[in-house]
Design a protein around this motif. Structure first.
Motif, short mmCIF file in Angstrom:
data_model
loop_
_atom_site.label_atom_id
_atom_site.label_comp_id
_atom_site.label_asym_id
_atom_site.label_seq_id
_atom_site.Cartn_x
_atom_site.Cartn_y
_atom_site.Cartn_z
N LEU A 188 0.86 -1.18 0.00
CA LEU A 188 0.00 0.00 0.00
C LEU A 188 0.89 1.23 0.00
CD1 LEU A 188 -2.85 1.25 0.22
CD2 LEU A 188 -2.55 1.20 2.69
N LEU A 189 0.77 2.02 -1.04
CA LEU A 189 1.56 3.25 -1.17
C LEU A 189 3.05 2.96 -1.05
CD1 LEU A 189 -0.74 5.55 1.00
CD2 LEU A 189 -0.78 5.27 -1.49
N LEU A 225 -7.74 6.36 4.88
CA LEU A 225 -6.89 5.49 5.68
C LEU A 225 -6.85 6.06 7.08
CD1 LEU A 225 -4.87 3.10 5.63
CD2 LEU A 225 -3.10 4.76 5.08
N GLY A 226 -7.26 5.27 8.08
CA GLY A 226 -7.29 5.76 9.45
C GLY A 226 -6.69 4.74 10.39
#
Length: 66
Positions: free
Chosen positions: A20-21, A59-60
């Motif tokens: 992710l990223l 995104l948390g």
């Protein structure tokens, strides 16, 4: 009265390796119980874009108290 928990114990589930990223992650589509996450690891909730379910939209980080 006890309320049932619908969160998953990550120590009992098989997680998928993903990225992710640009960062390697462990992924599941299930809701994770933060109390079951090993020390030194973190839990993030990921929500998709409404227009494109393949793109992350929010995104948390979940907090974990021990």
């Amino acid at each position: 009265m006890t309320v049932p928990s619908y969160r998953t114990n990550v120590r009992k589930e098989r997680l998928e390796e993903a990225e992710l990223l640009g960062v390697p992650i462990l992924f599941t589509t299930l809701r994770v119980d933060p109390a079951t996450v090993p020390s030194g690891m973190y839990v993030y909730d990921l929500q998709a874009q409404p227009e494109d379910w393949a793109q992350p939209g929010l995104l948390g980080r979940q907090s974990r108290h021990r």
